[in-house]
Write a protein that holds these residues in place. Sequence first.
Motif, short mmCIF file in Angstrom:
data_model
loop_
_atom_site.label_atom_id
_atom_site.label_comp_id
_atom_site.label_asym_id
_atom_site.label_seq_id
_atom_site.Cartn_x
_atom_site.Cartn_y
_atom_site.Cartn_z
N ALA A 197 0.95 -1.12 0.33
CA ALA A 197 -0.02 0.05 -0.05
C ALA A 197 0.85 1.17 0.01
O ALA A 197 1.66 1.46 0.89
CB ALA A 197 -0.84 -0.09 1.30
N ARG A 198 0.70 1.94 -0.99
CA ARG A 198 1.38 3.36 -1.04
C ARG A 198 0.65 4.33 -2.03
O ARG A 198 -0.29 3.84 -2.89
CB ARG A 198 2.80 3.12 -1.48
CG ARG A 198 2.97 2.59 -2.86
CD ARG A 198 4.37 2.80 -3.36
NE ARG A 198 5.38 2.13 -3.05
CZ ARG A 198 6.61 2.30 -2.38
NH1 ARG A 198 6.75 3.51 -2.17
NH2 ARG A 198 7.38 1.46 -2.33
N SER A 199 0.76 5.49 -1.76
CA SER A 199 0.17 6.50 -2.67
C SER A 199 0.55 6.47 -3.99
O SER A 199 1.57 6.16 -4.50
CB SER A 199 0.40 7.98 -1.92
OG SER A 199 0.17 8.94 -3.18
N SER B 228 -6.84 -0.60 -8.09
CA SER B 228 -5.47 0.09 -7.57
C SER B 228 -4.92 -0.97 -6.55
O SER B 228 -3.88 -1.15 -6.08
CB SER B 228 -5.69 1.20 -7.04
OG SER B 228 -6.33 2.24 -7.89
N SER B 229 -5.95 -1.33 -5.47
CA SER B 229 -5.18 -2.19 -4.40
C SER B 229 -5.02 -3.33 -4.92
O SER B 229 -3.82 -3.78 -4.41
CB SER B 229 -6.69 -2.53 -3.37
OG SER B 229 -7.15 -1.22 -3.09
N GLY B 230 -5.65 -4.16 -5.65
CA GLY B 230 -5.27 -5.63 -5.97
C GLY B 230 -3.76 -5.48 -6.75
O GLY B 230 -3.10 -6.29 -6.44
N ARG C 174 -11.39 -10.33 -12.64
CA ARG C 174 -12.73 -10.17 -13.41
C ARG C 174 -12.54 -9.36 -14.78
O ARG C 174 -13.02 -9.76 -15.71
CB ARG C 174 -13.90 -9.79 -12.43
CG ARG C 174 -15.26 -10.07 -13.12
CD ARG C 174 -16.31 -10.08 -12.20
NE ARG C 174 -16.42 -8.69 -11.57
CZ ARG C 174 -17.23 -8.39 -10.61
NH1 ARG C 174 -18.29 -9.37 -10.22
NH2 ARG C 174 -17.33 -7.21 -10.02
N THR C 175 -12.20 -8.19 -14.45
CA THR C 175 -11.82 -7.42 -15.61
C THR C 175 -10.48 -6.77 -15.53
O THR C 175 -10.15 -6.05 -14.73
CB THR C 175 -12.95 -5.97 -15.34
OG1 THR C 175 -14.00 -6.36 -15.11
CG2 THR C 175 -13.04 -5.11 -16.70
N PRO C 176 -9.72 -6.87 -16.49
CA PRO C 176 -8.35 -6.32 -16.48
C PRO C 176 -8.43 -4.82 -16.78
O PRO C 176 -9.25 -4.21 -17.16
CB PRO C 176 -7.92 -6.87 -17.60
CG PRO C 176 -8.79 -7.46 -18.51
CD PRO C 176 -9.96 -7.62 -17.84
N LYS D 162 -11.41 4.34 -16.53
CA LYS D 162 -11.43 4.26 -15.08
C LYS D 162 -10.36 5.21 -14.53
O LYS D 162 -9.80 5.97 -15.21
CB LYS D 162 -11.30 3.11 -14.70
CG LYS D 162 -12.39 1.92 -15.30
CD LYS D 162 -12.10 0.63 -14.77
CE LYS D 162 -13.12 -0.42 -15.03
NZ LYS D 162 -12.87 -1.87 -14.91
N ARG D 163 -10.42 5.04 -13.26
CA ARG D 163 -9.26 6.16 -12.43
C ARG D 163 -7.92 5.30 -12.92
O ARG D 163 -7.96 4.27 -12.86
CB ARG D 163 -9.54 6.00 -10.92
CG ARG D 163 -8.22 6.68 -10.27
CD ARG D 163 -8.61 6.44 -8.85
NE ARG D 163 -7.61 7.34 -8.15
CZ ARG D 163 -6.29 7.26 -7.97
NH1 ARG D 163 -5.61 6.09 -8.40
NH2 ARG D 163 -5.61 7.96 -7.14
N PRO D 164 -6.95 6.27 -13.63
CA PRO D 164 -6.02 5.60 -14.24
C PRO D 164 -4.91 4.97 -13.20
O PRO D 164 -4.67 5.64 -11.97
CB PRO D 164 -5.02 6.70 -14.88
CG PRO D 164 -5.87 8.04 -14.33
CD PRO D 164 -7.14 7.63 -13.97
#
Length: 537
Positions: free
Chosen positions: A60-62, A193-195, A214-216, A333-335
């Motif tokens: 986890a990082r920004s 982002s998390s995955g 499920r979705t790349p 999506k959020r890049p």
Amino acid sequence: MSNVAAQPDVVEVDAVVIGGGFAGLYSVHVLSNKLGLDVQAFDNAGDVGGTWYWNRYPGARSDTEVNAYCYFFDEKLYREWKWSERYPRQTEILSYLNHVADRYDLRKNYQFSTQVESVVFDEESSRWTVTTDKGQRFSARFLIEAVGLLSATNVPEFPGQERFKGEMYHTARWPHEQVDLAGKRVGVIGTGSSGIQVISELAPIAEHLTVFQRTPQWVVPSRHRPIDPDLLDRIHGDYAGYHREVLYSTTAFGFPESAISAESVDEAARHDAFEKVYDDGGGFQYMFKAFNDVGTSLVANKAATDVIEKKIRETVKDPAVAELLVPTELYAKRPLCCDNYYESYNYPTTTLVDVKANPIVEFTEKGIRAGDTEYELDVIVLATGFDAVSGNQLRIFQQGRQGLSLQDKWRDRPYTYLGTMTAGFPNLYMVYGPMGPFTNQPPVHEAQVNWIGDAIQHTLEIGARTLEPTQKAEDDWMELCDEGAAQTLFPRVNSWINGANIPGKPVVNYFYMGGNAAYMDFMDADRASRFGDHFLT
Ligand code: N01
């Protein structure tokens, strides 16, 4: 303070703040330290930190460069806090927020491990009654909800989930004690982002990593490196100018955004420009630094994804795996950005399972059955995201004027003015609520809280009891948001941005997509008119 007599078991304060993350802490600072109000704050976490308190998962990082992922309100703080990395880890951001809480003496206002269950407006006294899960009641004139855009977790229910005998964690509710995943058989569900951060961190150390995709998504590298000293010199040389540059930009990410469209140049120039920003790294950088129309033009969008697709196929050694990793959707999506993400699939110990073709049938005692295959696992990581934007607000029962609940008002979609207020809920302010700008958050939180502070000060100065948007102001704002979003490609792809990731949630526009600079102008106009045009008082 109101002179209405409080009931004996109700504690009277000037303001209640809900949330102890970036936005909540700064709200307490402004209301308590600057405006001198008596402020009671709550967080359901055990301490300050907000999203960075909860998201302790490996990797986890920004994914925002730290020169813009921080507070700006105190130049001394900005100068004195030395970040060690360009994209700091969760532990470092959490230390920073703890430092801020101590430095500005904010902790004394907080009651942690406390969930606010309801907020109810009383028209006679013009005050909010705030009830907690500890059975306490507080009466406040002003209410600030800094409850987080991505905070209410999405925990899907899989058949047989309770049968699984191993460990199971959601990324956003990661345990505080050390979870050692090295040498274990780990399954990760989710590739947002998390995955992708968890996957990149675990691929080299897990005995076996099974990714249930499920979705790349389109992922570019972060190109993690030390903070550029020249950039820091420039910021320190003109601090106010840099802060203004951040806020009066489209995304508030703190890098120069492109003013030219991909459509205005030829194909070779497009390709070269995307190669260059790909090499430099960063998700929002990839979307906004080369050209200004990746989020709006199909031509630009395709040129952007052509380069990423080429990189995926070059990086991933097994062509069949590469094929599964190439999205078929637009880049809307959020890049995302992450180093070593696609490389993770080159380890012989990583397996990619396409759960669209082979859906997760059930959890078993030993692992997960997808399609016909049972994958044996020691640990399952749910990187399944959030009931975003409106999710946390709606988990609190909220009742405004004439007994209208927020749950009823927002049944079909959330309605706000500027993402900070909603008609019929006087003196109730939201930081980064629905229909706020689609940007890097911390600098924008600050700008919103400054606006909220000014609105509260104005209310006090003119001797008004309440301030709220008119219905017309809210309707106009909603129309503007929807018109703006319709010009982008984001509504064409399902994600948390439009609510499509949560079964039963209204799939609508949840953002102002007109850029932060324009958003700042709306807040500035309110101040200039002394909140006169839009608000009933
Ligand atoms: O959540 P997501 P996230 N079965 O919703 C999958 C911020 N953030 O936590 O796409 C199988 O993006 C789902 O699949 P699909 C950032 O703004 C920032 O990763 O719905 N899969 C998807 O792959 C980010 O955008 C940082 O088909 C299921 C994944 O789970 C936002 O948070 C770090 C499923 C969820 O992806 C959200 O990111 C982390 C099911 N039943 C987060 N349900 C940084 O700053 C869901 N999925 C670095």
